[in-house]
Design a protein around this motif. Structure first.
Motif, mmCIF file in Angstrom:
data_model
loop_
_atom_site.group_PDB
_atom_site.id
_atom_site.type_symbol
_atom_site.label_atom_id
_atom_site.label_comp_id
_atom_site.label_asym_id
_atom_site.label_seq_id
_atom_site.Cartn_x
_atom_site.Cartn_y
_atom_site.Cartn_z
ATOM 1 N N GLU A 1 7.889 17.800 -51.951
ATOM 2 C CA GLU A 1 9.165 18.479 -52.296
ATOM 3 C C GLU A 1 10.322 17.875 -51.500
ATOM 4 N N GLY A 2 11.516 18.365 -51.834
ATOM 5 C CA GLY A 2 12.719 17.935 -51.129
ATOM 6 C C GLY A 2 13.124 16.503 -51.453
ATOM 7 N N GLU A 3 13.877 15.960 -50.551
ATOM 8 C CA GLU A 3 14.467 14.637 -50.804
ATOM 9 C C GLU A 3 13.421 13.531 -50.810
ATOM 10 N N PHE A 4 12.325 13.740 -50.056
ATOM 11 C CA PHE A 4 11.308 12.686 -50.007
ATOM 12 C C PHE A 4 10.626 12.524 -51.356
ATOM 13 N N ARG A 5 10.406 13.661 -52.051
ATOM 14 C CA ARG A 5 9.813 13.564 -53.395
ATOM 15 C C ARG A 5 10.765 12.784 -54.316
ATOM 16 N N GLU A 6 12.053 13.098 -54.227
ATOM 17 C CA GLU A 6 13.037 12.401 -55.064
ATOM 18 C C GLU A 6 13.086 10.916 -54.742
ATOM 19 N N PRO B 1 16.617 18.745 -45.942
ATOM 20 C CA PRO B 1 16.144 17.635 -46.786
ATOM 21 C C PRO B 1 14.653 17.746 -47.121
ATOM 22 N N TRP B 2 13.940 18.608 -46.401
ATOM 23 C CA TRP B 2 12.474 18.596 -46.538
ATOM 24 C C TRP B 2 11.946 19.595 -47.549
ATOM 25 N N PHE B 3 12.823 20.498 -47.972
ATOM 26 C CA PHE B 3 12.382 21.546 -48.907
ATOM 27 C C PHE B 3 13.330 21.606 -50.101
ATOM 28 N N ASP B 4 12.768 22.076 -51.236
ATOM 29 C CA ASP B 4 13.586 22.165 -52.450
ATOM 30 C C ASP B 4 14.647 23.252 -52.338
ATOM 31 N N PHE C 1 19.908 15.698 -38.641
ATOM 32 C CA PHE C 1 18.620 15.794 -39.354
ATOM 33 C C PHE C 1 17.519 15.125 -38.544
ATOM 34 N N VAL D 1 18.668 10.918 -45.643
ATOM 35 C CA VAL D 1 17.588 11.053 -44.658
ATOM 36 C C VAL D 1 16.301 10.466 -45.207
ATOM 37 N N ALA D 2 15.973 10.903 -46.456
ATOM 38 C CA ALA D 2 14.704 10.489 -47.050
ATOM 39 C C ALA D 2 14.643 8.981 -47.225
ATOM 40 N N LEU E 1 4.728 16.107 -47.234
ATOM 41 C CA LEU E 1 6.148 15.787 -47.098
ATOM 42 C C LEU E 1 6.735 15.256 -48.414
#
Lengths: 621, 167
Positions: free
Chosen positions: A93-98, B68-71, B154, A41-42, A90
């Protein structure tokens, strides 16, 4: 050995290589699979989301500009600021940070923008308080943020492309290595298959070789059996002449000098030994080719011992050897063949006597093991013993251990004993020390323990002369045939061998009222039988043109001749078996070399000229 | 004067009728969601506007799931999308969801029947602010129904949702 070791090493190496390759390929495929199936997604939304920062900064800038003209309510500024903050959040955290973390320049710029956007807070608040006078600093900072956001978009794009190219390079390498691994694996599989095929080929070859060897051995064994059977027949025929004539001379020993009597006795004794050798060799050959079948029946051990001792008594006496029999308070019923057990025990005893010193002793002992259910019959002596180095040869045929040429022997006695005992489901063994003596034993399964009858003294007296190849005649010949004459009797003897005819003629010389007619061929014999109608027909089985068995069949089928008793006189030990197989019935079988006394008595029995008296008239030593 | 009285009476009756016909009370607080399109009940001009309180009145559902948006997995709470549409007597196969920044996505209304799709107003019990991707966040039960764990669903999880148009 070396080949076997190499085979092992190659096998292990191939298996290890296959396992390693398989693991490598599976892990590669696993990582490829993971990459291919990744939910991204990210990554898909990265540009759009980054671009939204620029877009929201632009929106905020427009609102800030237009709010002064009253075109926008102040809360719009707040809302758009919140939206901008959510956009930068955004990537926290989550996949976007990765997704951003793997692009270093993008990540740095993102941090800069985030800090700047969050620093706008106080300026936004003051702008909300005084919507008519937006601070120029806010406009200025928003402009900076907008430009930085644009840089961010461009940097992210550039960096992402670069990253993708690197990734593609890595993927290309991975595919390359995977292909290489697959090729190696294919190679290993091919090598394994070839090796397997090779091993199978070797195994098959070994099997074929073994089969060939076995067949050859079998055919050799068959040929040997045939040869020995023929030899037996060929040897028995001249022996018939030697032993027959010797007996005839012995019967008329009155006319001989003492010296001549001794000579003739020696001839008879030597030929007897020769005959026993022939019988032993035949038996051994039969056993080796698996043709000898032994019928097992319950038999008592005491008569076996008595009979065996009786056989060797004269030999023991001649060598001054004492024989001690076991204390037979108990007798045992064993599952064995009486004759063969006697044969084995006699062999033990003969050896114990032969390989002994003058004045030595031989002991027979019985030992019943209730646990194993076996009876051990042992023969111990204090004779020469067997040297340790020769122990392995004891039960091997034709291995004579005696180095003294004076001791007679064929070297097959123990070999045959061993085979016979095995055929009787028993065991055989020995212990021996050189110059101290030997201890030979056989074990046979016990059926029952019985109380022994009172001990017989059957072994005393040397008049029990044994003829190994013949059973004792039921009816004994009595001299003085003239008294028995009841008219002239005719006996027809069909025989092609001249010396056999001469022996029979010699035998018939002592019969006054019996005429012997001889025929040398089957045809002649049949003609004579039809013309003279004899009272008894003696028939050789191995006739030149028409065999004795065919003659027998012809005689039996002739109504005039069918009642005449027929006695087979043959050197073929399998004669009676062959006759049975063809459904022919002989009244009696006499095996060559013939025993004069018993043959006479049999003949008289069929001519009705006998007296049922048991008096041994056999030859004297 | 008489005319005015009649007018007021008419107006009152009209309002009453309208209120009865729509069966949906008007929002009292800040409007967080407007639903437009093929709906039977409205409380504004052809649209149904909801404040947070109105949404809270509907049966509440929670789903704890990773996204996907949160750890970490988060607990999202709010009314089910199908309950909202049912309340409004909505009919249509497609729901166009629109976000604050005019981003929009089309969601088949079948999704709302197949899955417990939540219009989340709260995350871990906290009301969603705009900065926290509020006021509404469409959430599918990703962890509970693994077949929804892909980009298609998603993408349908629109955040900062403000409007739904049923078509």
């Amino acid at each position: 050995m070396l080949v076997k070791r190499i085979r092992w090493i190659v096998g292990i190496a191939l298996v290890t290589a296959t396992v390693i390759l398989a693991v490598a390929i599976f892990s590669t495929i696993g990582s490829l699979r993971e990459g291919a199936l990744e939910v991204r997604v990210a990554k898909d939304d990265l540009y759009w989301s980054i671009h939204q920062i620029e877009s929201e900064a632009m929106n905020l800038l427009i609102i800030a500009h237009t709010m002064q003209n009253g075109e926008h309510p102040p809360e719009d500024l707040n809302t758009r600021y919140s939206v901008l903050l959510s956009r930068t959040d955004l990537f926290k955290e989550g996949e976007f940070r990765e997704a951003v973390n793997i692009l270093p320049d993008t990540r740095d710029l993102m941090m800069t923008i985030t800090t700047r956007v969050e620093a706008l807070g106080p300026l936004i608040e003051s702008a909300l308080k005084t919507p008519d006078a937006i601070p120029p600093a806010l406009i200025e900072k928003l402009e900076i943020i907008r430009r930085t956001a644009r840089d961010l978009t461009l940097t992210a794009h550039k960096e992402h492309v670069t990253h993708r190219v690197i990734k593609r390079g890595e993927l290309t390498d991975t595919f390359y290595y995977t292909e290489a691994l697959l090729c190696v694996l294919a190679g290993v599989i091919v090598i394994s298959m070839v090796s397997l095929y090779w091993l199978m080929y070797l195994a098959r070859k070994a099997q074929l070789d073994a089969d060939f060897q076995r067949r050859r051995a079998e055919s050799n064994s068959d040929a040997k059996s045939r040869f020995l059977s023929n030899m037996s027949h060929e040897l028995r025929t001249p022996l018939n002449a030697i032993m027959g004539f010797a007996q005839l001379i012995q019967l008329n020993s009155r006319n001989l000098t003492t010296e001549q009597t001794q000579y003739i006795n020696q001839i008879y004794k030597a030929s007897e030994h020769l005959l026993s050798l022939i019988i032993d060799i035949m038996d051994l050959s039969k056993i080796e080719s698996g043709q000898l079948s032994i019928e097992l029946a319950p038999c008592q051990i005491q008569p076996v011992i008595n009979e065996s001792v009786a056989m060797v008594r004269s030999m023991a006496q001649a060598n001054s050897i004492s024989i001690y029999k076991p204390d037979l308070r108990q007798d045992y019923l064993i599952n064995a063949n009486h004759t063969r057990t006697v044969q084995v025990l006699t062999n033990f005893l003969t050896n114990a006597i032969k390989y002994n010193h003058k004045g030595g002793w031989v002991k027979i002992e019985l030992d019943h093991n209730a646990i194993t259910g076996m009876l051990r019959i042992s023969v111990a002596d204090n004779g020469m013993g067997i040297a340790k180095k020769d122990h392995c040869k004891v039960f091997k045929p034709f291995e004579r251990l005696a180095h003294d040429p004076a001791i007679e022997g064929s070297g097959i006695g123990l070999a045959m004993s061993s085979q016979l005992v095995q055929l009787m489901n028993g065991q055989i063994g020995f212990n021996s020390k050189e110059d101290q003596g030997s201890y030979f034993w056989l074990e046979l399964p016990v059926l029952e323990v019985v109380t022994a009858p009172s001990e017989e003294t059957a072994t005393t007296g040397s008049e029990n002369k044994q003829f190994p190849a013949h059973s004792l005649p039921e009816f004994e010949y009595l001299e003085g045939l003239k008294e028995l004459a009841s008219g002239l009797k005719t006996v027809l003897y069909i025989e092609d061998n001249d010396s056999s005819i001469r022996v029979m003629e010699g035998l018939f010389d002592s019969f006054a009222n019996i005429r012997l007619m001889t025929a040398t061929t089957a045809e002649q014999g049949l003609d004579l039988a039809r013309s003279c109608l004899p009272q008894l027909i003696l028939l050789d089985l191995n006739l030149p043109t028409t065999s004795g068995l065919e003659v027998c069949a012809l005689l039996r089928n002739d109504p005039r001749l069918s009642d005449i008793p027929i006695i087979a006189v043959t050197a073929n030990v399998n004669g009676s078996q062959e006759a049975r197989e063809q459904g022919l019935e002989f009244d009696e079988f006499i095996l060559k070399p013939i025993d004069i006394a018993s043959t006479k008595s049999i003949i008289l029995q069929y001519l009705g000229q006998y007296q049922p008296s048991r008096k041994d008239l056999s030859v004297q030593d | 004067m008489k005319t005015l009285r009649l007018f007021l009476l008419m107006l009152g009756l009209g309002l009453c009728f309208q209120s009865f016909a729509s069966g949906l009370r008007a929002p009292e607080g800040a409007v967080v969601l407007t639903v437009a399109g093929n709906i039977l009940k409205t409380n504004e001009d052809h649209v149904a506007a909801f404040d947070l309180n109105m949404l809270d009145q509907l049966p509440q559902h929670s789903v704890n799931t990773t996204t996907p948006w949160f750890d970490k997995p988060k607990t999202f709470t709010g009314p089910l999308a199908r309950d909202v549409l049912k309340l409004l007597g909505a009919s249509g196969t497609n729901a166009r969801a629109v976000a604050l920044n005019d981003y929009h996505i089309d969601i088949p209304t079948q999704d709302f029947d197949d899955f417990d799709v939540i219009l989340a107003t709260r995350i871990d019990g906290e009301i969603l602010s705009i900065r926290d991707k509020g006021p509404l966040f469409i959430i599918y039960p990703f962890d509970q129904i693994p077949e929804t764990r892909n980009e298609v669903f998603f993408q349908r999880c629109i955040w900062q949702l403000v409007q739904v148009i049923v078509e």
